[in-house]
Design a protein around this motif. Sequence first.
Motif, PDB file in Angstrom:
ATOM      1  N   PHE A 139       0.832  -1.200   0.000  1.00 23.14           N
ATOM      2  CA  PHE A 139       0.000   0.000   0.000  1.00 23.14           C
ATOM      3  C   PHE A 139       0.868   1.252   0.000  1.00 23.14           C
ATOM      4  O   PHE A 139       0.603   2.210  -0.728  1.00 23.14           O
ATOM      5  CB  PHE A 139      -0.919  -0.026   1.220  1.00 23.14           C
ATOM      6  CG  PHE A 139      -1.707   1.239   1.417  1.00 23.14           C
ATOM      7  CD1 PHE A 139      -2.781   1.539   0.607  1.00 23.14           C
ATOM      8  CD2 PHE A 139      -1.369   2.131   2.430  1.00 23.14           C
ATOM      9  CE1 PHE A 139      -3.510   2.695   0.772  1.00 23.14           C
ATOM     10  CE2 PHE A 139      -2.088   3.293   2.615  1.00 23.14           C
ATOM     11  CZ  PHE A 139      -3.163   3.573   1.783  1.00 23.14           C
TER      12      PHE A 139
ATOM     13  N   VAL B 282      -8.539   7.984   2.792  1.00 21.48           N
ATOM     14  CA  VAL B 282      -8.454   6.661   3.417  1.00 21.48           C
ATOM     15  C   VAL B 282      -8.019   6.774   4.876  1.00 21.48           C
ATOM     16  O   VAL B 282      -8.577   6.131   5.770  1.00 21.48           O
ATOM     17  CB  VAL B 282      -7.477   5.758   2.637  1.00 21.48           C
ATOM     18  CG1 VAL B 282      -7.263   4.441   3.373  1.00 21.48           C
ATOM     19  CG2 VAL B 282      -8.015   5.494   1.228  1.00 21.48           C
TER      20      VAL B 282
ATOM     21  N   LEU C 145     -15.197   3.977  -1.952  1.00 23.48           N
ATOM     22  CA  LEU C 145     -14.028   3.094  -1.890  1.00 23.48           C
ATOM     23  C   LEU C 145     -13.083   3.510  -0.766  1.00 23.48           C
ATOM     24  O   LEU C 145     -12.573   2.661  -0.019  1.00 23.48           O
ATOM     25  CB  LEU C 145     -13.290   3.105  -3.230  1.00 23.48           C
ATOM     26  CG  LEU C 145     -13.998   2.419  -4.405  1.00 23.48           C
ATOM     27  CD1 LEU C 145     -13.211   2.638  -5.694  1.00 23.48           C
ATOM     28  CD2 LEU C 145     -14.166   0.935  -4.141  1.00 23.48           C
ATOM     29  N   CYS C 146     -12.841   4.800  -0.643  1.00 23.98           N
ATOM     30  CA  CYS C 146     -11.961   5.287   0.434  1.00 23.98           C
ATOM     31  C   CYS C 146     -12.573   5.012   1.799  1.00 23.98           C
ATOM     32  O   CYS C 146     -11.876   4.586   2.735  1.00 23.98           O
ATOM     33  CB  CYS C 146     -11.694   6.782   0.258  1.00 23.98           C
ATOM     34  SG  CYS C 146     -10.697   7.202  -1.191  1.00 23.98           S
TER      35      CYS C 146
ATOM     36  N   THR D 205     -14.702   2.682   2.590  1.00 21.79           N
ATOM     37  CA  THR D 205     -14.725   1.249   2.860  1.00 21.79           C
ATOM     38  C   THR D 205     -13.327   0.693   3.087  1.00 21.79           C
ATOM     39  O   THR D 205     -13.146  -0.222   3.892  1.00 21.79           O
ATOM     40  CB  THR D 205     -15.402   0.516   1.689  1.00 21.79           C
ATOM     41  OG1 THR D 205     -16.707   1.067   1.489  1.00 21.79           O
ATOM     42  CG2 THR D 205     -15.541  -0.967   1.981  1.00 21.79           C
ATOM     43  N   LEU D 206     -12.323   1.234   2.388  1.00 23.78           N
ATOM     44  CA  LEU D 206     -10.954   0.769   2.596  1.00 23.78           C
ATOM     45  C   LEU D 206     -10.519   1.026   4.036  1.00 23.78           C
ATOM     46  O   LEU D 206      -9.917   0.155   4.682  1.00 23.78           O
ATOM     47  CB  LEU D 206     -10.010   1.470   1.619  1.00 23.78           C
ATOM     48  CG  LEU D 206      -8.524   1.110   1.744  1.00 23.78           C
ATOM     49  CD1 LEU D 206      -8.307  -0.387   1.590  1.00 23.78           C
ATOM     50  CD2 LEU D 206      -7.701   1.869   0.704  1.00 23.78           C
TER      51      LEU D 206
ATOM     52  N   SER E 274     -10.825  -7.962  -0.227  1.00 22.01           N
ATOM     53  CA  SER E 274     -11.539  -6.691  -0.359  1.00 22.01           C
ATOM     54  C   SER E 274     -10.570  -5.517  -0.334  1.00 22.01           C
ATOM     55  O   SER E 274     -10.684  -4.580  -1.136  1.00 22.01           O
ATOM     56  CB  SER E 274     -12.570  -6.547   0.770  1.00 22.01           C
ATOM     57  OG  SER E 274     -13.537  -7.576   0.719  1.00 22.01           O
ATOM     58  N   ILE E 275      -9.607  -5.560   0.586  1.00 19.65           N
ATOM     59  CA  ILE E 275      -8.614  -4.489   0.685  1.00 19.65           C
ATOM     60  C   ILE E 275      -7.776  -4.412  -0.601  1.00 19.65           C
ATOM     61  O   ILE E 275      -7.548  -3.319  -1.149  1.00 19.65           O
ATOM     62  CB  ILE E 275      -7.704  -4.709   1.910  1.00 19.65           C
ATOM     63  CG1 ILE E 275      -8.510  -4.502   3.206  1.00 19.65           C
ATOM     64  CG2 ILE E 275      -6.497  -3.763   1.882  1.00 19.65           C
ATOM     65  CD1 ILE E 275      -7.747  -4.858   4.463  1.00 19.65           C
TER      66      ILE E 275
ATOM     67  N   ILE F 164      -9.901  -2.911  -3.465  1.00 17.21           N
ATOM     68  CA  ILE F 164     -10.122  -1.468  -3.347  1.00 17.21           C
ATOM     69  C   ILE F 164      -8.846  -0.698  -3.671  1.00 17.21           C
ATOM     70  O   ILE F 164      -8.876   0.316  -4.393  1.00 17.21           O
ATOM     71  CB  ILE F 164     -10.629  -1.120  -1.939  1.00 17.21           C
ATOM     72  CG1 ILE F 164     -11.998  -1.764  -1.695  1.00 17.21           C
ATOM     73  CG2 ILE F 164     -10.736   0.399  -1.764  1.00 17.21           C
ATOM     74  CD1 ILE F 164     -12.488  -1.637  -0.270  1.00 17.21           C
ATOM     75  N   ILE F 165      -7.705  -1.161  -3.144  1.00 16.02           N
ATOM     76  CA  ILE F 165      -6.431  -0.499  -3.441  1.00 16.02           C
ATOM     77  C   ILE F 165      -6.147  -0.526  -4.939  1.00 16.02           C
ATOM     78  O   ILE F 165      -5.700   0.471  -5.530  1.00 16.02           O
ATOM     79  CB  ILE F 165      -5.283  -1.166  -2.658  1.00 16.02           C
ATOM     80  CG1 ILE F 165      -5.427  -0.889  -1.159  1.00 16.02           C
ATOM     81  CG2 ILE F 165      -3.928  -0.665  -3.154  1.00 16.02           C
ATOM     82  CD1 ILE F 165      -4.381  -1.577  -0.311  1.00 16.02           C
TER      83      ILE F 165
END
Length: 249
Positions: free
Chosen positions: A16, A31, A82-83, A85-86, A113-114, A117-118
Amino acid sequence: MSGFWFLGVHSLFSWFCSLCHRMAVGLCVQVLCSLGGWLSLYTSFCCLNKHRSCEWSCRLVTFTHGVLSIGSPNTPLQVHVLCLTLGYFIFDLGWCIYFQSEGPLMLAHHTLSILGIIMALALGESGTEVNAVLFGSEITNPLLQMRWFLRETGHYHSFTGDVVDFLFVALFTGVRIGVGAHLLFCEMVSPTPKWFVKVGGVAMYAVSWCFMVSIWRFAWKKSIKKYHAWRSRRNEERQLRHNGHLKTH
């Protein structure tokens, strides 16, 4: 097991960080703000529910996220979702690893999921697919949390508990398995998504099927148990009616 997932999260965090230079600074800030917001909400729930367990507060956070994380076809709103939820998934994955409250399947779901999204944020594409997956995943989440709260408060074995279980199984089967199969087919036949996006979609759908098998087993066992209880009550009522009309000699 916890050590394995700790290394996985550490590697995920390193990846990340390496991708941060490819993402707009505003996205990174969103995020981090999301993560801080979920942590603050969790801390607030812990303070307000001191007589409850840590899982109670964490599930309140999960319930809140499930209600809020509805996708939108609007690209700017998709990015915000997305941000948001991440940050939540990073929080919840860390909580699950710290308290060792979930098995490998749930940890795999959160990790996928992570990563998804990333990927969508870093590439600036495939937001529609990821938001659709999030919508399918989270639409059943509030019902799952309601079931847990009903059990904790002693109200699960009631008509309300039966309704929640029925809606959860029906939504999970219809949305995550039924609609999910259609979306996965559309993604696989479309030439636009990259190959690793398609692989991620297959992996998420496979995880959903693993959950589905466990859910169907639970639903079958509960249905059989309720059927036997109903038969037992019918037999008792029949015997009472029969004994009540016995003639005395």
